[in-house]
Design an enzyme around this catalytic site. Structure first.
Site, PDB file in Angstrom:
ATOM      1  N   LYS A 127       0.997  -1.204  -0.376  1.00 53.78           N
ATOM      2  CA  LYS A 127      -0.139   0.052   0.097  1.00 53.78           C
ATOM      3  C   LYS A 127       0.827   0.952  -0.064  1.00 53.78           C
ATOM      4  O   LYS A 127       0.924   2.244  -0.864  1.00 53.78           O
ATOM      5  CB  LYS A 127      -0.902  -0.218   1.266  1.00 53.78           C
ATOM      6  CG  LYS A 127      -1.671   1.387   1.139  1.00 53.78           C
ATOM      7  CD  LYS A 127      -0.992   2.264   2.658  1.00 53.78           C
ATOM      8  CE  LYS A 127      -1.801   3.931   1.879  1.00 53.78           C
ATOM      9  NZ  LYS A 127      -1.289   4.659   3.527  1.00 53.78           N
ATOM     10  N   ASP A 146      -6.220   1.059   1.130  1.00 54.20           N
ATOM     11  CA  ASP A 146      -6.498   1.053   2.067  1.00 54.20           C
ATOM     12  C   ASP A 146      -6.824   1.111   2.937  1.00 54.20           C
ATOM     13  O   ASP A 146      -8.851   0.207   2.481  1.00 54.20           O
ATOM     14  CB  ASP A 146      -5.488   2.839   2.773  1.00 54.20           C
ATOM     15  CG  ASP A 146      -6.032   3.834   2.122  1.00 54.20           C
ATOM     16  OD1 ASP A 146      -7.838   3.381   2.314  1.00 54.20           O
ATOM     17  OD2 ASP A 146      -5.834   4.800   0.855  1.00 54.20           O
TER      18      ASP A 146
END
Length: 225
Positions: A127, A146
DNA sequence: CTCCCGATAT
DNA sequence: ATATCAGGAG
């Protein structure tokens, strides 16, 4: 009710993205930073806490340790004292110091413009690496999934219950959205996730894509009767 | 899977 | 009181 095919899904996604662009533009980065290094550190620190909390301490942190050289030689105790309000301060302090040391020893003092090399940095996973590739280098190699993107992808019906990990959700989104959009999705959806598609009680009645969203349509049915 | 962990909103 | 917040490492 016929199931939505991939072509229809892509068209719906394109219209959603068009409205997202109207509403949020390219999606401003909500984490304060000056360069790839401070961005990377800020994103590592932002894990499981609000960006507002990170922005509150980052002026102090970066005034003191704003370069890989300074961060690499910082004392863990001093870093911990500055980032304590963020939570996970023990692990985060260790990570960002080791991150700075790795940047110096392995990458010539520069945050690498490479999705795989980025993930070799302590505290940097898929991420964070995606965010840095998009925001710092404008070189999207994927979509940062996320907590907001994960939740919204499910709400919009672009991910199913089977997609129970960020990696699975990202794979679905990459098939639906053209690479041109990858740069903006994360930031736009983060803003969208805070304003409308919030975790606790999504504001579907006020949402500007509720007519394009399975969850939004259900909410509209209730207000209709 | 569990642990890391404080601040904030509800 | 408790769920949630720009996740990642062991």
């Amino acid at each position: 009710m016929p199931r939505e095919n991939m072509t229809q899904k892509r068209e719906r996604a394109a219209e959603i993205e068009r409205r997202m662009y109207e509403y949020y533009g390219e999606g401003e980065c909500s984490l304060d930073h000056m360069d790839p290094f401070t961005l990377t550190v800020a994103v590592v620190l932002s894990a499981q806490c609000t960006d507002a909390a990170v922005n509150k301490i980052s002026p102090t942190l970066f005034a003191r340790f704003g370069t890989p050289e300074k961060m690499a030689h910082a004392s863990i105790e001093e870093i911990e004292a500055i980032i304590h309000p963020l939570g996970f301060y023990h692990a985060k302090a260790r990570n960002i110091k080791a991150l700075a040391q790795t940047v110096l020893s392995e990458f010539g003092g520069e945050i690498p413009n490479d999705i795989d090399l980025l993930q070799k940095l302590p505290g940097v996973g898929r991420k964070t690496a995606n965010v840095v590739m998009c925001q710092a280098f404008r070189n999207p190699q994927g979509i940062a999934v996320d907590t907001h993107v994960f939740r919204i992808a499910h709400q919009l019906g672009f991910a199913t219950r089977n997609d129970d990990s960020p990696a699975k959700v990202e794979a679905k989104l990459l098939k639906i959205y053209p690479q041109r959009d990858w740069l903006f999705i994360n930031h736009q959806w983060v803003h969208f996730g805070r304003e409308f598609c919030v975790a606790r009680r999504p504001k579907c009645a006020e949402c500007f894509v509720n007519d394009l969203c399975p969850a939004g349509k259900k909410a509209l049915m209730r207000t209709a009767d």
